[in-house]
Write an enzyme that holds these catalytic residues in place. Structure first.
Site, mmCIF file in Angstrom:
data_model
loop_
_atom_site.group_PDB
_atom_site.id
_atom_site.type_symbol
_atom_site.label_atom_id
_atom_site.label_comp_id
_atom_site.label_asym_id
_atom_site.label_seq_id
_atom_site.Cartn_x
_atom_site.Cartn_y
_atom_site.Cartn_z
ATOM 1 N N LYS A 52 2.107 7.491 -40.029
ATOM 2 C CA LYS A 52 2.614 6.999 -38.702
ATOM 3 C C LYS A 52 1.944 7.955 -37.592
ATOM 4 C CE LYS A 52 6.731 6.008 -36.041
ATOM 5 N NZ LYS A 52 8.158 6.216 -36.125
ATOM 6 N N SER A 109 10.027 1.922 -34.578
ATOM 7 C CA SER A 109 8.727 2.390 -34.214
ATOM 8 C C SER A 109 7.918 2.487 -35.244
ATOM 9 C CB SER A 109 8.856 3.764 -33.358
ATOM 10 O OG SER A 109 9.158 4.715 -34.075
ATOM 11 N N SER A 133 14.057 3.787 -36.938
ATOM 12 C CA SER A 133 12.440 3.598 -36.804
ATOM 13 C C SER A 133 11.737 3.219 -38.320
ATOM 14 C CB SER A 133 11.693 4.710 -36.361
ATOM 15 O OG SER A 133 11.857 4.835 -35.044
#
Length: 375
Positions: A52, A109, A133
């Site tokens: 990420k 996210s 997320s």
């Protein structure tokens, strides 16, 4: 196949699909060289994965995957800083798209990781979950997202003041996510207060599950089509639904305060005490619930994936998720079916430390979806 062949195939797939889905922030130019150095025998030898965006280079989750033989091929997109809504991905020039429908967002996210996993580019992607997320994009993209009990995976900055974020994984396969979580778990010199090493759990051999189902945990209701998919799936799975009261205080206020503490913004003593009271109340309410049932099941998101171009709207879809960041309970999202041709996620929540119970129920509820159109 050799590690080099597997990683080369993943890199080629990323190069081919990223212009369509925009899931990459950057490819790792050293991925093939890293694959050449992989030694056979590691539990993840040669497995490609995405990191990420903005994950610190010294993050224990990355070091432990690499030590197990996994090979990062790049960094995936996450929400644009300052965006009104965080259920999107942004690569600096374009928004990340959902492989199920290019007009939809993959969530956020951990947007790019979920899109790449769903599209078959990589089997695993790392992320951090402070408000859903991992689970929200897993739900939108029809894959698995797991947030263990708070502290399950060590973090490079140690234990923050607010205690919201748990590192974890999005994966195409529940077993892969479990193995990766086990490998990444346990205390680390950068986070010595992390929970003890978590071994891969043995199969759960038990009778019918006693489950509490809630279509929503906040003021906003779930879309009727999403609620129907979850109710039908619970019936098909043969679980015993138990009607148990659950009175939770709204998480909104506490989450904002705890997030501020985690990110160095501070909080007044009054606000911090109020956040603690909300956390304590909800922990007690959930403890009372779990005294009567094995598990709590909710839709992971109140809707299916929304439009990728709605990033400046205040979209309420992940309300069932962030409650469990404030309390720290383990929560996993697995695909439970389709509504309007788009994936619906089932969120399974268990008592603190009972990650294996949540995963066992998730295994029973998950549905093997056909691959998305973009793959």
């Amino acid at each position: 196949m050799s590690a080099v062949e597997v990683v080369a195939e993943a890199v080629a797939a990323a190069e081919r699909l990223d212009p369509v889905l925009h899931f990459l922030e950057e490819l790792d130019a050293g991925a093939l060289a890293a694959a050449e150095r992989v030694q056979p025998g590691g539990p993840l030898a040669g497995v490609p994965f995405l990191i990420k965006s903005r994950t610190p280079a010294d993050a224990p989750i990355i070091a432990r995957l690499v030590a197990a033989g996994a090979v990062p091929i790049g960094w995936s997109t996450r929400a644009r800083p300052g965006a009104q809504s965080l259920t999107f991905g942004w690569n600096g020039t374009d928004y990340t798209r959902n492989p199920w429908d290019l007009s939809r967002s993959p969530g956020g996210s951990t947007a790019g990781g979920a899109a790449a996993v769903a599209a078959g580019v990589v089997p695993l992607a790392t992320g951090g979950d402070s408000g859903g997320s991992l689970r929200i994009p897993a739900s939108f993209c029809g894959v698995v997202g797991f947030k263990g009990t708070y502290g399950r995976i060590p973090r490079p900055g140690g234990r923050p003041l607010g205690g919201l974020t748990t590192a974890g994984f999005i994966g195409a396969d529940l077993d892969d996510v479990i193995v990766a979580t086990s490998i990444a778990s346990g205390p680390h010199r950068l986070d010595p207060t992390a929970l003890p090493h978590w071994p891969v759990p043995a199969p759960q051999d038990r009778g019918a599950w006693r489950v509490a189902y809630r279509a929503t945990l906040g003021a906003c209701p779930a879309d009727p089509a999403v609620d129907r998919v979850l109710r039908d799936r619970l019936t098909e799975a043969g679980v015993e639904l138990v009607d148990v009261p659950l009175e939770l205080e709204s998480t909104d206020e506490a989450w904002q305060v705890l997030s501020g503490l985690d990110n160095g913004r501070g909080a007044s003593a009054t606000a911090a005490n109020r956040a603690r009271q909300i956390r304590d109340h909800n922990n007690t309410a959930l403890a009372d619930l779990f005294a009567e049932v094995d598990l709590l099941v909710t839709p992971t998101t109140l809707t299916v994936a929304h439009g990728y171009d709605q990033h400046e709207e205040s979209i309420v879809t992940g309300d069932p998720c962030w409650v469990f960041n404030v309390t720290g309970h383990p929560a996993v999202s697995v695909p439970a079916g389709l509504a309007d041709g788009l994936p619906v996620g089932a969120q399974v929540v268990a008592p603190h430390g009972s990650d294996a119970v949540a995963l066992a129920m998730a295994r029973q509820l998950q549905v093997a979806l056909l691959p998305p159109p973009i793959r």
